[in-house]
Design a protein around this motif. Structure first.
Motif, PDB file in Angstrom:
ATOM      1  N   ASP A 364      42.222  34.886  48.200  1.00 48.80           N
ATOM      2  CA  ASP A 364      42.416  36.139  49.360  1.00 48.80           C
ATOM      3  C   ASP A 364      42.928  37.884  49.109  1.00 48.80           C
ATOM      4  OD1 ASP A 364      44.939  34.868  48.296  1.00 48.80           O
ATOM      5  OD2 ASP A 364      45.811  34.822  49.502  1.00 48.80           O
ATOM      6  N   ALA A 365      43.244  37.680  47.593  1.00 49.25           N
ATOM      7  CA  ALA A 365      43.901  38.973  46.838  1.00 49.25           C
ATOM      8  C   ALA A 365      42.651  39.149  46.050  1.00 49.25           C
ATOM      9  CB  ALA A 365      44.327  38.532  46.251  1.00 49.25           C
ATOM     10  N   ALA A 366      41.487  38.557  45.448  1.00 45.55           N
ATOM     11  CA  ALA A 366      40.066  38.659  44.736  1.00 45.55           C
ATOM     12  C   ALA A 366      39.456  40.613  45.492  1.00 45.55           C
ATOM     13  CB  ALA A 366      38.806  37.552  45.269  1.00 45.55           C
ATOM     14  N   SER A 367      39.875  40.793  46.342  1.00 49.05           N
ATOM     15  CA  SER A 367      39.163  41.973  46.265  1.00 49.05           C
ATOM     16  C   SER A 367      40.257  43.381  45.296  1.00 49.05           C
ATOM     17  CB  SER A 367      39.513  42.381  48.135  1.00 49.05           C
ATOM     18  OG  SER A 367      40.658  42.512  48.320  1.00 49.05           O
ATOM     19  N   VAL A 368      41.557  42.984  44.571  1.00 56.34           N
ATOM     20  CA  VAL A 368      42.093  43.692  44.608  1.00 56.34           C
ATOM     21  C   VAL A 368      42.355  43.644  42.542  1.00 56.34           C
ATOM     22  CG1 VAL A 368      43.456  44.982  46.877  1.00 56.34           C
ATOM     23  CG2 VAL A 368      44.340  42.521  45.317  1.00 56.34           C
ATOM     24  N   THR A 369      42.147  42.421  42.890  1.00 55.87           N
ATOM     25  CA  THR A 369      41.994  41.765  41.502  1.00 55.87           C
ATOM     26  C   THR A 369      40.825  41.556  40.058  1.00 55.87           C
ATOM     27  OG1 THR A 369      41.621  39.582  41.631  1.00 55.87           O
ATOM     28  CG2 THR A 369      43.953  40.583  41.985  1.00 55.87           C
ATOM     29  N   LEU A 370      39.820  41.936  41.017  1.00 55.46           N
ATOM     30  CA  LEU A 370      38.907  41.702  40.468  1.00 55.46           C
ATOM     31  C   LEU A 370      38.236  42.889  40.269  1.00 55.46           C
ATOM     32  CD1 LEU A 370      36.360  39.769  43.502  1.00 55.46           C
ATOM     33  CD2 LEU A 370      36.254  39.173  40.439  1.00 55.46           C
ATOM     34  N   ALA A 371      37.947  43.009  38.852  1.00 59.24           N
ATOM     35  CA  ALA A 371      37.016  44.006  37.937  1.00 59.24           C
ATOM     36  C   ALA A 371      36.069  45.418  38.526  1.00 59.24           C
ATOM     37  CB  ALA A 371      37.270  44.432  36.352  1.00 59.24           C
ATOM     38  N   ALA A 372      35.681  45.971  38.157  1.00 57.32           N
ATOM     39  CA  ALA A 372      34.292  46.362  39.085  1.00 57.32           C
ATOM     40  C   ALA A 372      32.741  45.377  38.075  1.00 57.32           C
ATOM     41  CB  ALA A 372      34.382  48.174  38.994  1.00 57.32           C
ATOM     42  N   PRO A 373      31.801  45.414  38.743  1.00 51.68           N
ATOM     43  CA  PRO A 373      31.517  45.425  37.233  1.00 51.68           C
ATOM     44  C   PRO A 373      30.567  46.046  36.041  1.00 51.68           C
ATOM     45  CG  PRO A 373      30.080  44.779  39.791  1.00 51.68           C
ATOM     46  CD  PRO A 373      31.666  45.487  39.856  1.00 51.68           C
ATOM     47  N   ASP A 374      30.402  45.054  35.652  1.00 49.11           N
ATOM     48  CA  ASP A 374      29.760  46.475  33.918  1.00 49.11           C
ATOM     49  C   ASP A 374      28.514  47.001  34.591  1.00 49.11           C
ATOM     50  OD1 ASP A 374      29.294  47.554  31.645  1.00 49.11           O
ATOM     51  OD2 ASP A 374      28.831  45.446  30.626  1.00 49.11           O
ATOM     52  N   ASP A 375      28.659  48.322  34.950  1.00 51.11           N
ATOM     53  CA  ASP A 375      27.126  49.062  35.132  1.00 51.11           C
ATOM     54  C   ASP A 375      26.642  49.851  34.032  1.00 51.11           C
ATOM     55  OD1 ASP A 375      27.959  48.891  37.554  1.00 51.11           O
ATOM     56  OD2 ASP A 375      29.244  51.157  37.731  1.00 51.11           O
ATOM     57  N   ASP A 376      27.173  49.235  33.034  1.00 52.37           N
ATOM     58  CA  ASP A 376      26.710  49.922  31.732  1.00 52.37           C
ATOM     59  C   ASP A 376      25.016  48.348  31.205  1.00 52.37           C
ATOM     60  OD1 ASP A 376      27.701  51.735  31.195  1.00 52.37           O
ATOM     61  OD2 ASP A 376      29.257  50.300  29.933  1.00 52.37           O
ATOM     62  N   ALA A 377      25.570  47.458  31.344  1.00 52.25           N
ATOM     63  CA  ALA A 377      24.144  46.411  31.628  1.00 52.25           C
ATOM     64  C   ALA A 377      23.547  46.389  32.580  1.00 52.25           C
ATOM     65  CB  ALA A 377      24.973  44.956  31.228  1.00 52.25           C
ATOM     66  N   THR A 378      21.829  46.319  32.083  1.00 54.56           N
ATOM     67  CA  THR A 378      20.771  46.738  33.121  1.00 54.56           C
ATOM     68  C   THR A 378      20.234  45.268  33.413  1.00 54.56           C
ATOM     69  OG1 THR A 378      20.548  48.955  32.217  1.00 54.56           O
ATOM     70  CG2 THR A 378      19.020  47.991  33.317  1.00 54.56           C
ATOM     71  N   PRO A 379      20.197  45.124  33.901  1.00 57.92           N
ATOM     72  CA  PRO A 379      19.897  43.909  34.604  1.00 57.92           C
ATOM     73  C   PRO A 379      18.531  43.553  34.269  1.00 57.92           C
ATOM     74  CG  PRO A 379      21.006  44.623  36.685  1.00 57.92           C
ATOM     75  CD  PRO A 379      20.982  45.342  36.132  1.00 57.92           C
ATOM     76  N   GLY A 380      17.767  42.971  33.962  1.00 63.81           N
ATOM     77  CA  GLY A 380      16.875  42.278  33.781  1.00 63.81           C
ATOM     78  C   GLY A 380      15.487  42.021  35.000  1.00 63.81           C
ATOM     79  N   GLU A 381      14.935  41.636  35.068  1.00 60.02           N
ATOM     80  CA  GLU A 381      14.099  41.702  35.748  1.00 60.02           C
ATOM     81  C   GLU A 381      13.959  40.062  37.018  1.00 60.02           C
ATOM     82  OE1 GLU A 381       9.369  40.700  37.534  1.00 60.02           O
ATOM     83  OE2 GLU A 381       9.286  42.057  35.429  1.00 60.02           O
ATOM     84  N   LEU A 382      14.035  39.449  36.586  1.00 59.15           N
ATOM     85  CA  LEU A 382      14.655  37.698  36.848  1.00 59.15           C
ATOM     86  C   LEU A 382      15.830  37.470  37.794  1.00 59.15           C
ATOM     87  CD1 LEU A 382      14.375  34.901  37.492  1.00 59.15           C
ATOM     88  CD2 LEU A 382      15.014  34.330  35.363  1.00 59.15           C
ATOM     89  N   GLU A 383      17.109  39.167  36.797  1.00 60.43           N
ATOM     90  CA  GLU A 383      18.124  38.721  37.169  1.00 60.43           C
ATOM     91  C   GLU A 383      17.949  39.730  38.443  1.00 60.43           C
ATOM     92  OE1 GLU A 383      20.325  40.850  33.808  1.00 60.43           O
ATOM     93  OE2 GLU A 383      19.611  38.769  32.687  1.00 60.43           O
ATOM     94  N   ARG A 384      17.347  40.770  38.672  1.00 62.01           N
ATOM     95  CA  ARG A 384      17.535  41.303  39.830  1.00 62.01           C
ATOM     96  C   ARG A 384      17.011  40.313  41.112  1.00 62.01           C
ATOM     97  NH1 ARG A 384      15.374  45.555  36.564  1.00 62.01           N
ATOM     98  NH2 ARG A 384      13.376  45.445  36.694  1.00 62.01           N
ATOM     99  N   ALA A 385      16.704  39.868  40.500  1.00 66.72           N
ATOM    100  CA  ALA A 385      15.691  38.495  41.586  1.00 66.72           C
ATOM    101  C   ALA A 385      16.236  37.979  41.903  1.00 66.72           C
ATOM    102  CB  ALA A 385      14.275  37.796  41.047  1.00 66.72           C
ATOM    103  N   VAL A 386      17.481  37.458  41.331  1.00 61.63           N
ATOM    104  CA  VAL A 386      17.939  36.459  41.160  1.00 61.63           C
ATOM    105  C   VAL A 386      19.777  36.921  42.238  1.00 61.63           C
ATOM    106  CG1 VAL A 386      20.370  34.836  40.660  1.00 61.63           C
ATOM    107  CG2 VAL A 386      18.115  34.687  39.444  1.00 61.63           C
ATOM    108  N   LEU A 387      19.543  38.712  41.691  1.00 60.14           N
ATOM    109  CA  LEU A 387      20.241  38.568  42.728  1.00 60.14           C
ATOM    110  C   LEU A 387      20.087  39.061  44.430  1.00 60.14           C
ATOM    111  CD1 LEU A 387      22.228  41.628  40.354  1.00 60.14           C
ATOM    112  CD2 LEU A 387      23.384  40.145  40.885  1.00 60.14           C
ATOM    113  N   GLU A 388      18.935  39.851  44.767  1.00 57.54           N
ATOM    114  CA  GLU A 388      18.583  39.862  45.681  1.00 57.54           C
ATOM    115  C   GLU A 388      18.028  38.471  46.340  1.00 57.54           C
ATOM    116  OE1 GLU A 388      14.282  41.139  45.227  1.00 57.54           O
ATOM    117  OE2 GLU A 388      14.645  43.411  44.249  1.00 57.54           O
TER     118      GLU A 388
END
Length: 698
Positions: A364-388
């Motif tokens: 119930d408090a995860a939205s304010v305790t979660l950190a922003a994702p690491d944008d420096d790490a570029t997902p690979g092709e398979l990782e993008r497919a998993v995210l989709e």
């Protein structure tokens, strides 16, 4: 005109001290009283100090009868009584002249009472014997400076100056031969005797003075009321054991009460002073339930709420963090919370081996305790497919994601899932994948492997059919983490509230260790707003940490309980992961220094610290190869070593091998001797502690 009259000497100024404040001064004083009334959110010590500094007469006029039993310090009252009665060793008298002073100042005393107040001739720390006291008293009687009388059925010695008062007030039979000058009647002899009793005692009851003087209770009460009418005594409830009933009404000399108030105020102001850093180090493990563990699944949830969003090595969560805070912790308790959706976990980067930083969050408090994702790490092709695949909602097993993404094998999907998990994008509905990952490689806090199953007979174990190899970290369903709150004001407010709940006292070092956006400057602005709203207080609570500290009033009261140690100290030791939020060193408190040692401790993954009575005693690097001992006291090192062994075995840690302590080989050092006595054994490389496996014991 007044100035000219003064100059012409037609008006004469006379300095005087009034018994009551003037009308102008009363308005000012009532303002202070009003301020005191509305300081209800102050810590207890500050409230007591404010109440004692206010004129009790004005406070009684505004609020009615004020009971001082909650404000006066019982130790101060007891010490004053010992001093006033000459029972304190430093206030005892000497010789015959001292006995004469006792009888004149305290009134009639018997030989035993004189002996307690008379210093022995041959020992400055001891009281005289009753025989010696009786001999000195009889010398005074022979010199016509004292008389022997019977009061309340007890034989006593009294100063000859009291002869007339004792005769007229108590009806005491006097010996013959007393000079007439000492028999002259006085205005109110009984009031004189009662007043002397009052000024040489602390708060007392009517029954006490009546018994001492051999009077009826009504007679003693009337005498006290006469003294009260002229302001020489006051009535109320001053002692903690007072019941508050009319029969237990207490009386106290006005000057004695003033001195008790001033002494109590001085004692309270001493307790209001900032506590030493070691007191905070003793307080924090208790505040975070390390030395006061919780129980059951509710206890696990409470720990997660307090540590929400704090990245900790994954290997430490179930070996040191949760078992130390939940008495009956088992992995099933955490899985129950994650499977039911009450708790989430998120990754915050990898560590050497197969370990990584993981934070737990209440759902119930995860939205304010979660950190922003690491944008420096570029997902690979398979990782993008998993995210989709996960973007459509729902949760998938790894095998299902292989089908959806069309990956060549399940192992590649697993690697993509962990790459996304460590960058804070996805999570799993159980903690089982983390455990499986840790079991397949090295970790910061090496967890002992499960003991092999016992064989059914001495010989070759029963053969089992070979199973096809399965990729590591399979289990549970994977899903996207919730979107973090984007409003910086909401996040900053939630972070400040979590800091107060996590540390009790928020300091600059604690905020900097958390790595919050905006740093301490941002947290300071939010906490200052909390102070204005009455949710916390700002002040100098802990020594050497600056005045910009924030805490709730009740927390400050609890912290001050840890400021004083028993003598000798209790040697209470607690072993923690160096990254544990319950370890204040390296965050709120600076690491202590060691002369001539270049190796510096740090809040490193895999390191362990041991605190003894709040002071840092031991620091062990990952695996224990290198250790630092911050004391040579063998008792402290023994307590620290026992706590380390108990935590290592109870927390399911694997082998610890200590090779060096403070840069020298461990053998022959004070820390080495303490470790051997606690359970470490000699090995080729140093001292080793191996966990006693359940299967081995079986």
């Amino acid at each position: 005109r007044i100035a000219r009259s003064i100059a012409d000497r037609r008006i004469r100024l006379v300095e005087t001290t009034t018994t009551q404040p003037s009308p102008f001064a009363r308005d000012l004083l009532f303002g202070y009283v009003g301020a005191f009334m509305y300081e209800g959110d102050s810590p207890l010590a500050e409230r007591r100090a404010a109440a004692l500094s206010v004129d009790p007469a004005l406070l009684s006029e505004l609020l009615g009868k004020v009971e001082l039993r909650e404000l006066l310090d019982p130790d101060v009252i007891a010490q004053f009584e010992r001093e006033a009665q000459r029972l304190d060793p430093g206030r005892r008298v000497r010789g015959r002249e001292g006995v004469a002073d006792l009888l004149r100042l305290l009134g009639p005393l018997d030989a035993d009472e004189i002996a307690l107040r008379l210093q022995a001739d041959d020992d400055e720390d001891a009281a005289a014997t009753p025989a010696r006291a009786s001999a000195l008293a009889h010398d005074l009687v022979d010199a016509r400076r004292a008389i022997a009388v019977t009061i309340a059925g007890h034989p006593r010695f009294a100063a000859i100056e009291d002869a007339g008062r004792l005769r007229d007030a108590l009806g005491a039979a006097l010996p013959v031969g007393i000079p007439t000058a000492f028999l002259e009647p006085v205005t109110d002899p009984l009031a004189d005797l009662v007043a002397r009793h009052a000024r040489t005692h602390g708060p007392f009851t009517v029954a006490a003075v009546a018994e001492r003087l051999g009077l009826g209770a009504a007679v003693a009460r009337h005498a006290l009321q006469r003294l009260d009418a002229v302001g020489r005594v006051t009535s109320g409830y001053f002692l903690p054991e007072a019941s508050g009933s009319t029969d237990d009404l207490e009386w106290c000399d006005s000057e004695v009460l003033r001195r008790l108030r001033m002494r109590s105020l001085a004692a309270i102001r001493g307790s209001v002073e900032p506590v030493p850093p070691e007191a905070f180090a003793r307080f924090l493990p208790v505040w975070q339930h390390v030395t006061r563990p919780l129980e059951g699944v509710d206890g696990v949830l409470q720990v997660v709420e307090q540590l929400a969003g704090v990245p900790i090595p994954a290997s430490a969560w179930e070996s040191l963090i949760l078992p130390s805070r939940v008495r009956d912790y088992t992995p099933a308790l955490l899985d129950e919370l994650t499977a039911s959706g009450e708790v989430l976990w998120s990754g915050h980067g990898t560590l050497p081996g197969r370990d990584g930083w993981i934070a737990l969050h209440p759902a119930d408090a995860a939205s304010v305790t979660l950190a922003a994702p690491d944008d420096d790490a570029t997902p690979g092709e398979l990782e993008r497919a998993v995210l989709e695949a996960l973007a459509g909602g729902g949760a998938y097993f790894a095998a299902q994601l292989r089908q959806v993404t069309g990956a060549e094998n399940e192992q590649s999907v697993i690697e993509a899932l962990w790459a996304l998990a460590w960058t804070g994008r996805i999570t799993n509905d159980t903690f089982a994948p983390v455990r499986a990952l840790l079991a397949g490689g090295s970790q910061a806090h090496r967890v002992a492997r499960r003991a092999p199953r016992a064989r059914m007979y001495r010989g070759t174990p029963i053969a089992r059919p070979a199973a096809p190899p399965r990729p590591a970290a399979i289990g549970g369903r994977w899903s996207l983490l919730p979107e973090p709150e984007t409003d910086p004001t909401v996040r900053a407010t939630a972070a400040a509230s979590l800091l107060l709940d996590r540390y009790g006292v928020v300091t600059r070092g604690s905020v900097q260790n958390e790595g919050l956006p905006g740093g301490f400057a941002q947290a300071y602005r939010v906490l200052a707003g909390f102070e204005e709203a009455g949710h916390c207080r700002r002040g100098y609570v802990i020594e050497k940490l600056g005045a910009a500290q924030f805490a709730a009033s009740s927390t400050i009261d609890r912290l001050r309980e840890y400021a004083a140690l028993a003598d000798p100290p209790p040697l209470e030791a607690v072993a923690l992961a160096a990254t544990d939020p319950a370890n204040p060193y390296g965050a709120a408190l600076a690491w202590p220094g060691l002369d001539g040692i270049t190796h510096r401790p740090g809040r490193k993954a895999g390191a362990v610290v041991v605190l003894v009575d709040g002071a840092l005693a031991l620091y062990l690097e990952r695996g224990g190869k290198t250790a630092l001992a911050f004391t040579d006291d063998e008792a402290v090192l023994a307590a620290a070593s026992r706590a380390l062994v108990a935590t290592a075995r109870g927390g399911r840690l694997d082998t610890l091998t200590v090779e060096q302590v403070n840069g020298v080989f461990v053998f022959g050092t004070p820390a080495g001797r303490a470790l051997r006595e606690a359970g470490f054994v000699e090995a080729t490389r140093g001292l080793t502690l191996r966990r006693q496996l359940e299967g081995a014991r079986a």
